[in-house]
Design an enzyme around this catalytic site. Structure first.
Site, PDB file in Angstrom:
ATOM      1  N   ASP A 151       9.175  -4.970   2.523  1.00 22.30           N
ATOM      2  CA  ASP A 151       7.989  -4.633   3.213  1.00 22.30           C
ATOM      3  C   ASP A 151       7.035  -6.091   3.423  1.00 22.30           C
ATOM      4  O   ASP A 151       7.754  -7.115   3.158  1.00 22.30           O
ATOM      5  CB  ASP A 151       6.987  -3.444   2.589  1.00 22.30           C
ATOM      6  N   HIS A 226      -0.187  -3.582   3.403  1.00 29.28           N
ATOM      7  CA  HIS A 226       0.721  -2.740   3.717  1.00 29.28           C
ATOM      8  C   HIS A 226       2.044  -2.450   2.598  1.00 29.28           C
ATOM      9  O   HIS A 226       2.471  -1.487   1.960  1.00 29.28           O
ATOM     10  CB  HIS A 226       1.596  -2.837   5.035  1.00 29.28           C
ATOM     11  N   SER A 537       5.365   5.088   7.407  1.00 32.66           N
ATOM     12  CA  SER A 537       5.470   4.019   6.025  1.00 32.66           C
ATOM     13  C   SER A 537       5.088   4.674   4.729  1.00 32.66           C
ATOM     14  O   SER A 537       5.635   4.401   3.823  1.00 32.66           O
ATOM     15  CB  SER A 537       4.604   2.909   6.390  1.00 32.66           C
TER      16      SER A 537
END
Length: 749
Positions: A151, A226, A537
């Site tokens: 990620d 994220h 996600s």
């Protein structure tokens, strides 16, 4: 929140450094291509000499095209020399086309940008730390399982990554002491520890397109939030395929047990995609080393066929709600509309005047842009001190609309869903000013050509907004998220995708202290240890975490067995015991939305039966799919595989059954189940409306663990069966204690 994080005792981060800076493009006439060569002939633990031999072979291959080894070395940015055979290089289109003609090359394709698909959720899944019968306790909180999270990086100082009470790093770890995270100013603490056991960054492909990054950003530290969020749970940016593949190659070589990837390319109908998509390629090689790769299914729903990461060896995850809401209410006179909000910083008893964004637009702004409160559309003289009514444009992110309202001097925003795009999925986002998202069943008036503002909230309406609060026990839940990408699978229609669904709406988890709360450049708010985010996600790491629990309890299970355990125990009912609903009015969800259903970790850890698969089964599947024999052979590590006998696509021992082109003749499907529970007898029950379905034999008697039994399912359409329309059914094997369920998806051609 603490319990949800402590479920992973050992975590690995193979990180991609991702930035949204607008840097100058380089190599004006050249692009980054991945040259994929299949599998290596060396073993799972290559020596330094093995790696050098492979890299040299890559230089030699490219030198035959570019004219010299020096040119080849300059062009290659990654040599995939560990578990995946290939390289990434900066080439002209003609050079890429020339190397693709080499008989040893499986595929040559552009390194595309990959879109990142962006507590209570674990409790909603039935996991409670003090429950001795929960999967957490039985799975020893994932002890000794290593999960690679690919990620945007990690903020290691978050309390979610504390190694307090954590045992030693697993002996199987081969990643050494590499921790490519810069220390914070004034800090003497080593960023990695016994929980976050390693970190790497991969940005060569990014830099080949966007330009060299400054030294301060050559790190696996998360600057956008994220990666920290998805890792602590275990779309505002993107990453590059060549970097993703390098990260997967490294993770496999480091000895991880599971890989979690919350990113993917856009959907395609090209059957060759499984050899030109880096997640598919990486997942195949991970599988060959007994590693399960879990990937997000995408946020392009509700469009049919929008699901990504669809190869059968990838575990693909959809997103749905949980039973917790962050809510606020909009009061209009004596009427109240419940909406979603993270904060409302306005007096709850004070009324504010509403102005619709189309009524408040600047003269040069179009109605269409104004309705979505796009940048530069609102007139400050018309919105100052008022509540602006906008329409949600983004599927999972609408914070920019609030920024435009704030810049124009608004007191707050009410943000209405588009009925056919967002449905009833209400998102609580970190807006820059007081904002409430809502859904209205009231009719829409078209005061302007593109205006979608509801008729009961017109300009001049007086409203009050309540303070935001947390609400538990929401019913029904789960409900499929409107943005969650849907099947059918365009690349391999005979494989149902997504595989399962998990919580991916309003997920609270750790966050980067560097990133702004909204991730907008103009947002000066920093220092949030936690944040709420949306997307597949967020659902992906829930499945990876569950797989980690199973891996700890059953270390010898194959990736396919772990995947089967989660799929066949998934539920298709919500917390009111009714069928899972979709985000849209009066619509039930179906397998194209949730796959096999909503994951149930406590059941998945003891599934009774599993549908197992080996690398040979997948190679035979490729044979049945009509792929080139030489190409298939190159995927096998000893390069000797030969397609032989007759194989059917529908006979891949997958936990779901999909027949996309059924005629009137009976079709027989073969499956084999492996007993992983005590001796017992399982009885079959199959149903599929509009079709004849038979199971032979209809009961299976198991005497020991590991025993396998094969059965056949016969499906036949009738003359009254609707054509070109999918019907959904199920097959259940039950022994009184376990229910082993497979969805059946059929379309008569």
């Amino acid at each position: 929140m603490g319990r949800s994080i402590s479920s992973f005792h050992h975590l690995l981060l193979s990180s991609l450094v991702v930035f949204t800076l607008l840097l100058n493009h380089v190599h004006a006439n050249k692009k980054c291509y991945i040259v994929y060569l299949g599998a290596h002939s060396h073993g799972s633990t290559p020596s330094t000499a093995d790696l050098e031999i492979v890299t040299t072979s890559h230089y030699d291959l490219l030198a035959s095209i570019l004219g010299s080894e020096e040119n080849a070395k300059e062009a290659i940015i990654y040599s995939y020399n560990k578990q995946i055979n290939g390289f990434a290089a900066i080439l002209e289109e003609e050079e890429a086309a020339q190397i693709a003609k080499n008989e040893n090359v499986v595929s040559v394709f552009l390194s595309k940008e990959h879109k990142l698909h962006t507590t209570r959720s674990w409790e909603f899944l039935g996991l409670r730390g003090n429950d001795m019968n929960s999967a957490w306790q039985k799975g020893r909180f994932g002890e000794n399982a290593i999960i690679a999270n690919i990620d945007s990086g990690v903020w290691p100082e978050s309390m979610s990554f504390s190694d307090r009470g954590i045992g030693p790093i697993p002996a199987k770890w081969r990643g050494g002491n590499i921790c490519q995270i810069n220390k914070l100013n004034g800090s003497t603490k080593v960023p990695c520890n016994r929980k976050l056991i390693g970190a790497r960054y991969f940005n060569n492909a990014y830099e080949s397109v966007r330009g060299k990054l400054p030294r301060s950003q050559q790190t696996a530290r998360d600057f956008v939030g994220h990666g920290t969020h998805t890792l602590s749970t275990a779309d505002a940016t993107s990453c590059f395929g060549a970097d993703v593949l390098a990260a997967i190659d490294q993770a496999i070589n480091d000895g991880v047990d599971l890989i979690s990837v919350s990113a993917g390319e856009s959907t395609s109908t090209n059957s060759e995609e499984i050899f030109t998509d880096v997640v598919s390629i990486g997942a195949f090689h991970a599988l060959a080393r007994n590693i399960l790769l879990v990937a997000s299914g995408g946020n392009d729903g509700p469009t049919p066929g929008s699901v990504v990461n669809v190869a059968p060896w990838v575990f693909t995850v959809a997103a749905s709600t949980l039973d917790r809401d962050f809510s606020s209410s909009i009061t209009i006179g004596n009427k109240t509309i419940t909406g979603a909000s993270l904060f409302v910083d306005l007096p709850p008893n004070k009324s504010f005047t509403v102005v619709t964004s189309t009524d408040a637009k600047l003269p040069n702004a179009t109605d269409r842009d104004a309705q979505f409160c796009k940048a530069g559309t609102l007139d400050p003289s018309k919105v100052k001190g008022k509540i602006v009514a906008c329409v949600r444009e983004g599927k999972i992110n609408s914070v920019a609309e609030g920024q435009e309202a704030l810049s124009a001097g608004a007191a707050g925003v009410i943000l209405r869903n588009q009925p056919l795009v967002n449905g009833r999925t209400l998102l609580s986002e970190p807006h820059v000013l007081s904002t409430v998202s809502y859904y209205s069943k009231h009719q829409i008036t078209r005061q302007h050509s593109e205006d979608l503002i509801p008729s009961d909230i017109k300009s001049g309406t007086k409203i009050r907004l309540s303070k935001a609060k947390t609400k538990y026990g929401t019913k029904p839940a789960p409900v499929m998220a409107s943005y969650s990408s849907r099947g059918p699978n365009k690349v391999q229609p005979s494989i149902l995708k997504p595989d399962v669904t998990a919580p991916g709406v309003n997920i609270l988890a750790a966050y980067s202290l560097f990133a702004s709360a909204s991730n907008l450049i103009t947002d000066t708010r920093r220092g949030f240890p936690f944040n709420v985010m949306q997307g597949t996600s967020m659902s992906c790491p829930h499945v990876a975490g569950t797989a980690g629990l199973i891996k700890t309890l059953h270390p010898n299970w194959s990736p396919a067995a772990i995947k089967s355990a989660i799929m066949t125990t998934a539920s298709t009912r919500d917390n009111t015991n009714k069928p899972i609903r979709d985000a849209f009015d009066k619509t039930l969800a179906n397998p194209f939305a949730y796959g096999s259903g909503h994951i149930q970790p406590n059941s998945a850890i003891d599934p009774g039966l599993v549908y197992d698969l080996s690398i040979i089964d997948y190679l035979n599947f490729l044979c049945a799919s009509g792929y080139n024999q030489q190409l298939i052979s190159s995927l096998n590590f000893n390069m000797t595989f030969t397609c032989s006998g007759s194989h059917s696509i529908t006979d891949l021992n997958y936990p779901s059954i999909t027949l996309p082109n059924l005629g009137l003749n009976v079709v027989n499907i073969t499956r084999t189940v492996t007993n992983v529970g005590p001796p017992s007898i399982y009885f079959a029950k199959a149903q599929l409306s509009g079709y004849k379905v038979f199971v032979e034999p209809n009961f299976l008697k198991f005497k020991r663990i590991g025993e396998k039994k094969t059965f056949r399912i016969s499906v036949q359409a009738t003359k009254v069966t609707p054509r070109r329309k999918y019907q959904f059914g199920e097959l259940k094997w039950t022994n009184g204690r376990h229910i082993v369920r497979s969805p059946i998806t059929v379309r008569r051609k």
